[in-house]
Structure formats: C-alpha cells, structure tokens
Design a protein around this motif. Structure first.
Motif, PDB file in Angstrom:
ATOM      1  N   ILE A 147      73.452 -14.969  -2.454  1.00  0.00           N
ATOM      2  CA  ILE A 147      74.408 -14.307  -3.569  1.00  0.00           C
ATOM      3  C   ILE A 147      73.548 -13.744  -4.458  1.00  0.00           C
ATOM      4  CG2 ILE A 147      74.738 -16.456  -4.671  1.00  0.00           C
ATOM      5  CD1 ILE A 147      77.837 -15.401  -4.672  1.00  0.00           C
ATOM      6  N   VAL A 148      73.862 -12.710  -5.433  1.00  0.00           N
ATOM      7  CA  VAL A 148      73.197 -12.307  -6.664  1.00  0.00           C
ATOM      8  C   VAL A 148      74.236 -12.365  -7.614  1.00  0.00           C
ATOM      9  CG1 VAL A 148      72.052 -10.289  -7.913  1.00  0.00           C
ATOM     10  CG2 VAL A 148      71.588 -10.421  -5.517  1.00  0.00           C
ATOM     11  N   VAL A 149      73.774 -13.163  -8.720  1.00  0.00           N
ATOM     12  CA  VAL A 149      74.535 -13.414  -9.747  1.00  0.00           C
ATOM     13  C   VAL A 149      73.893 -12.716 -11.161  1.00  0.00           C
ATOM     14  CG1 VAL A 149      75.680 -15.089 -11.145  1.00  0.00           C
ATOM     15  CG2 VAL A 149      75.538 -15.406  -8.849  1.00  0.00           C
ATOM     16  N   SER A 150      74.699 -11.807 -11.933  1.00  0.00           N
ATOM     17  CA  SER A 150      74.033 -11.435 -12.934  1.00  0.00           C
ATOM     18  C   SER A 150      74.821 -11.787 -14.320  1.00  0.00           C
ATOM     19  CB  SER A 150      73.943  -9.849 -12.924  1.00  0.00           C
ATOM     20  OG  SER A 150      73.469  -9.201 -14.106  1.00  0.00           O
TER      21      SER A 150
ATOM     22  N   LEU B  17      74.833  -4.694  -9.024  1.00  0.00           N
ATOM     23  CA  LEU B  17      75.136  -3.459  -8.075  1.00  0.00           C
ATOM     24  C   LEU B  17      73.966  -3.317  -7.160  1.00  0.00           C
ATOM     25  CD1 LEU B  17      76.821  -1.036  -7.176  1.00  0.00           C
ATOM     26  CD2 LEU B  17      75.818   0.087  -9.214  1.00  0.00           C
ATOM     27  N   GLU B  18      72.608  -3.532  -7.735  1.00  0.00           N
ATOM     28  CA  GLU B  18      71.709  -3.440  -6.869  1.00  0.00           C
ATOM     29  C   GLU B  18      71.623  -4.630  -5.628  1.00  0.00           C
ATOM     30  OE1 GLU B  18      68.220  -1.476  -5.348  1.00  0.00           O
ATOM     31  OE2 GLU B  18      69.748  -1.021  -7.340  1.00  0.00           O
ATOM     32  N   GLY B  19      72.146  -5.736  -6.042  1.00  0.00           N
ATOM     33  CA  GLY B  19      72.404  -6.893  -4.624  1.00  0.00           C
ATOM     34  C   GLY B  19      73.291  -6.193  -3.872  1.00  0.00           C
ATOM     35  N   ALA B  20      74.379  -5.763  -4.486  1.00  0.00           N
ATOM     36  CA  ALA B  20      75.540  -4.987  -3.506  1.00  0.00           C
ATOM     37  C   ALA B  20      75.196  -3.970  -2.549  1.00  0.00           C
ATOM     38  CB  ALA B  20      76.760  -4.709  -4.205  1.00  0.00           C
ATOM     39  N   VAL B  21      74.340  -3.117  -3.027  1.00  0.00           N
ATOM     40  CA  VAL B  21      73.936  -1.889  -2.300  1.00  0.00           C
ATOM     41  C   VAL B  21      72.778  -2.387  -1.136  1.00  0.00           C
ATOM     42  CG1 VAL B  21      74.241  -0.231  -4.144  1.00  0.00           C
ATOM     43  CG2 VAL B  21      71.918  -1.112  -3.765  1.00  0.00           C
ATOM     44  N   ASN B  22      72.397  -3.735  -1.346  1.00  0.00           N
ATOM     45  CA  ASN B  22      71.395  -4.168  -0.645  1.00  0.00           C
ATOM     46  C   ASN B  22      71.978  -4.988   0.431  1.00  0.00           C
ATOM     47  OD1 ASN B  22      68.276  -3.553  -0.653  1.00  0.00           O
ATOM     48  ND2 ASN B  22      69.401  -3.696  -2.938  1.00  0.00           N
ATOM     49  N   GLY B  23      73.663  -5.042   0.528  1.00  0.00           N
ATOM     50  CA  GLY B  23      74.318  -5.758   1.609  1.00  0.00           C
ATOM     51  C   GLY B  23      74.410  -7.272   1.103  1.00  0.00           C
ATOM     52  N   ILE B  24      74.211  -7.644  -0.180  1.00  0.00           N
ATOM     53  CA  ILE B  24      74.205  -9.107  -0.547  1.00  0.00           C
ATOM     54  C   ILE B  24      75.415  -9.109  -1.446  1.00  0.00           C
ATOM     55  CG2 ILE B  24      73.081 -11.099  -1.900  1.00  0.00           C
ATOM     56  CD1 ILE B  24      70.510  -9.390  -1.333  1.00  0.00           C
TER      57      ILE B  24
ATOM     58  N   LYS C  25      81.499  -5.787   2.314  1.00  0.00           N
ATOM     59  CA  LYS C  25      80.021  -5.338   2.195  1.00  0.00           C
ATOM     60  C   LYS C  25      79.743  -4.256   0.992  1.00  0.00           C
ATOM     61  CE  LYS C  25      76.075  -4.120   5.082  1.00  0.00           C
ATOM     62  NZ  LYS C  25      75.598  -3.980   6.537  1.00  0.00           N
ATOM     63  N   HIS C  26      78.747  -4.537   0.285  1.00  0.00           N
ATOM     64  CA  HIS C  26      78.602  -3.362  -0.748  1.00  0.00           C
ATOM     65  C   HIS C  26      79.500  -3.269  -1.886  1.00  0.00           C
ATOM     66  CE1 HIS C  26      75.677  -2.145   2.128  1.00  0.00           C
ATOM     67  NE2 HIS C  26      76.392  -1.259   2.891  1.00  0.00           N
TER      68      HIS C  26
END
Length: 251
Positions: free
Chosen positions: A90-93, A115-122, A158-159
């Motif tokens: 997971i990515v948390v900002s 968003l950068e995490g999401a576009v990488n499928g995370i 996803k995304h």
C-alpha cells in the motif's frame, strides 16, 4: 508483515508525517520516502531538468529524503530503492497540513503521491487534516491507520486511490463522497523587492461552493471525514459520447 510506503508533500520533517508513521508502524513495515523540502501545490510534477539526490536518514531506519517532488519519491522508491524486491502492499501519503478538497485535488502534491502509487496498481490513500491554524494529529493519525488497515484487508479497485479529508477534533463519522466544486476568486498581489523589481503573490478566495449532500465540502462542513475515490482517468465520458458524432463530419 505488509510493506507500507509513505510519502507527503510537506517534507520529511513534517509533524503530520511523523504522527502518521507512528500509527502505521502497528500495521506493518513502514518505508518513508519523502521530499527533503516542502512541495505543496506541486501536483504530479516529475523532475526532469536536474539530478535527484536521495539521502538516507541516519537517525531513522527506512527513511529517505529526496530532493524532488512526491511523485519523484514514489518513482524512486518503486523503481530504484525497492528494485528487485517485493512491491509495497500500500502507498500512504500525508497527513497533509490543510485540506485537499474539490477542484484543489489537481494541485495537491499529497494526492499526487498517492496517485503515483495507484497508477502503478498499488492501493493508495492520501490523508489531509482540514484546518487553517492549529494542526493536532491526535485523532487524525489513528483514523488514518484504521482506514489503512481496512484497505489492506479489503483492497481497492485497481488504479483507484482514496482522497481522505479529516476535520479537526474527535472523529464523529465518515462519508464516501464525490469531488465538489468551489467558485474561486483569484487575487494577484504585486510587491517590490529592495532593488525595485516587481514580484507577485498568487492567492485565491472562495466565492461559493457546491453544497450538494454527497460532496466532500458538505461532509467536512457537517464534521464528517470525507473519503473520495479518485482515478487518473480524467476522460469526460458524456462529452466523448457527444463528440463521437463529429467523426462523420469533415473538419
């Protein structure tokens, strides 16, 4: 143990980041890759015209300061610091010092990191504390950890990322919302430096907003956490369907 990748736009020294990490450490292994200086309002900008430097924080294991934007931080974490290793779960900002509501999400470096995490499928989350003066993360940070735990367990489409705005004080509840709109009045102030050369400050003031019950502004006004799912796909699908009729015409 899940791997949690954390970033922000207020810099690696921000109190909101430290409060967030303290809570997330109860959920798994935390890796922090954050800007060395504040990058508020940088949106999803990526650094192309100068070299990027990474400094490992000696006093904190797994913390890295990047002389770049939140997007730079996630890119470097995924494709360099974790190269050949398992990706984050997971990515948390955040937690951002101030709101990221409505149209302003497109300016936000905090949202961009997620968003950068999401576009990488995370699965990714962006947290902001809605305040203008005092920033006490006593209630916001534990809520952020609880929502992060839920996403780790249940996942996200996803995304997709969740943009989470938290009002100050004890948590009274939450609502899933859509992004609202605000009518803004842009103010530009001209000043002069000691050599008589002009410089400018850009500012905005609210001149009305969307008050529909399902928008993020309304949830915050009612004292609720506003949770808005976002995607990078900005396509206006209704406009696309309308414009398809032009394909039969000569332009």
């Amino acid at each position: 143990m899940p791997l949690i990748l954390v970033t922000n736009d207020d810099s690696i020294y921000a109190s909101g980041l430290r409060a967030l990490v303290e809570q997330l450490q109860t959920l798994g292994e935390v890796m922090v890759v954050a800007p060395a200086s504040e990058h508020s309002g940088c949106s999803r900008s990526v650094t192309l015209g100068r070299p990027l430097r990474i400094r490992k924080q000696r006093e904190r294991d797994g913390w890295y300061a990047v002389e770049g934007t939140p997007t730079d931080c996630i890119v470097l974490a995924l494709h360099w610091l974790l190269k050949g290793q398992p990706r984050p779960d997971i990515v948390v900002s955040g937690i951002n010092r101030g709101a990221n509501l409505g149209d302003s999400v497109t300016y936000s470096g905090t949202v961009a990191g997620a968003l950068e995490g999401a576009v990488n499928g995370i699965p990714s989350l962006a947290f902001s504390l809605v305040s203008r003066t005092e920033f006490d993360y006593t209630h916001a940070a534990p809520f952020a950890a609880r929502l992060t735990r839920k996403v780790l367990q249940a996942g996200l489409p996803k995304h997709t990322l969740l943009n989470v705005n938290i009002p100050p004080g004890p948590i009274r509840g939450y609502r899933f919302t859509r992004t609202g709109t605000k009518l803004l009045c842009t103010n530009i102030e001209e000043r002069f430096d000691p050599r008589g050369r002009p410089y400018y400050w850009i500012g905005t003031e609210a001149d009305g907003r969307d008050e529909a019950p399902d928008v993020d502004y309304t949830a915050i006004a009612e004292g609720l956490v506003a949770i808005t799912p976002l995607r990078n796909d900005l396509t206006d699908r209704s406009a696309l369907a309308h414009l398809k009729s032009w394909e039969t015409e000569d332009l």
